[in-house]
Design a protein around this motif. Sequence first.
Motif, PDB file in Angstrom:
ATOM      1  N   ARG A   7       0.834  -1.203   0.000  1.00  8.85           N
ATOM      2  CA  ARG A   7       0.000   0.000   0.000  1.00  8.85           C
ATOM      3  C   ARG A   7       0.870   1.254   0.000  1.00  8.85           C
ATOM      4  NH1 ARG A   7      -4.298   0.354  -1.974  1.00  8.85           N
ATOM      5  NH2 ARG A   7      -5.274   1.707  -0.460  1.00  8.85           N
ATOM      6  N   GLU A   8       1.972   1.229   0.764  1.00 10.70           N
ATOM      7  CA  GLU A   8       2.889   2.376   0.777  1.00 10.70           C
ATOM      8  C   GLU A   8       3.488   2.621  -0.599  1.00 10.70           C
ATOM      9  OE1 GLU A   8       5.619   1.240   3.841  1.00 10.70           O
ATOM     10  OE2 GLU A   8       4.290   1.916   5.449  1.00 10.70           O
ATOM     11  N   LEU A   9       3.665   1.560  -1.370  1.00 10.39           N
ATOM     12  CA  LEU A   9       4.183   1.693  -2.739  1.00 10.39           C
ATOM     13  C   LEU A   9       3.092   2.112  -3.722  1.00 10.39           C
ATOM     14  CD1 LEU A   9       6.504  -1.451  -2.895  1.00 10.39           C
ATOM     15  CD2 LEU A   9       7.201   0.963  -2.808  1.00 10.39           C
ATOM     16  N   GLY A  10       1.855   2.213  -3.227  1.00 10.04           N
ATOM     17  CA  GLY A  10       0.757   2.655  -4.069  1.00 10.04           C
ATOM     18  C   GLY A  10       0.016   1.547  -4.781  1.00 10.04           C
ATOM     19  N   LEU A  11       0.311   0.305  -4.461  1.00  9.74           N
ATOM     20  CA  LEU A  11      -0.402  -0.807  -5.082  1.00  9.74           C
ATOM     21  C   LEU A  11      -1.830  -0.861  -4.565  1.00  9.74           C
ATOM     22  CD1 LEU A  11       2.394  -3.481  -4.780  1.00  9.74           C
ATOM     23  CD2 LEU A  11       1.437  -2.651  -6.921  1.00  9.74           C
ATOM     24  N   ASP A  12      -2.769  -1.181  -5.441  1.00  5.64           N
ATOM     25  CA  ASP A  12      -4.137  -1.345  -4.979  1.00  5.64           C
ATOM     26  C   ASP A  12      -4.298  -2.740  -4.372  1.00  5.64           C
ATOM     27  OD1 ASP A  12      -4.586  -3.167  -7.140  1.00  5.64           O
ATOM     28  OD2 ASP A  12      -5.308  -1.560  -8.423  1.00  5.64           O
ATOM     29  N   LEU A  13      -5.396  -2.932  -3.662  1.00  5.85           N
ATOM     30  CA  LEU A  13      -5.597  -4.196  -2.956  1.00  5.85           C
ATOM     31  C   LEU A  13      -5.736  -5.382  -3.907  1.00  5.85           C
ATOM     32  CD1 LEU A  13      -7.871  -3.076   0.006  1.00  5.85           C
ATOM     33  CD2 LEU A  13      -5.428  -3.623   0.038  1.00  5.85           C
TER      34      LEU A  13
END
Length: 137
Positions: free
Chosen positions: A54-60
């Motif tokens: 999530r910190e890297l911006g990946l969605d769930l």
Amino acid sequence: MRIGEVARLSGCSPETIRHYEKLGLLETPLRSTSGYRRYDVAAVDRLGFIRHGRELGLDLRAIGELLALADHPDADCRAVDRIASRHLERIEARIASLQQLAEELRAMVTQCRGGRVAECRIIEALFRRGTEIQSPE
């Protein structure tokens, strides 16, 4: 470990942990005889993985795909590469968009040197840009 301890160790709130369980990103833990959820160290590691993703911006969805792949360590990692590459492309596109936005704002700021709002180039530019957006038909 109970959910409060896992929350403290993972940096995720208990509500977030329960949400990840509902989504299937985290296995539903066994319960103690008194009904409390009981987690192991693997759950903390998995939550750390999710949090870092999530910190890297990946969605769930992407994180779920990566976790599913991580659950099969002997599988080919080309799918992991594809997910990471797809995300990198989105980040680079977003960076380009933000750079264009910065240039536009920079141009507006250099045109405005005080005075009255009625003569403000920034306000004028924002109104002009707003009229360029087409309304849905």
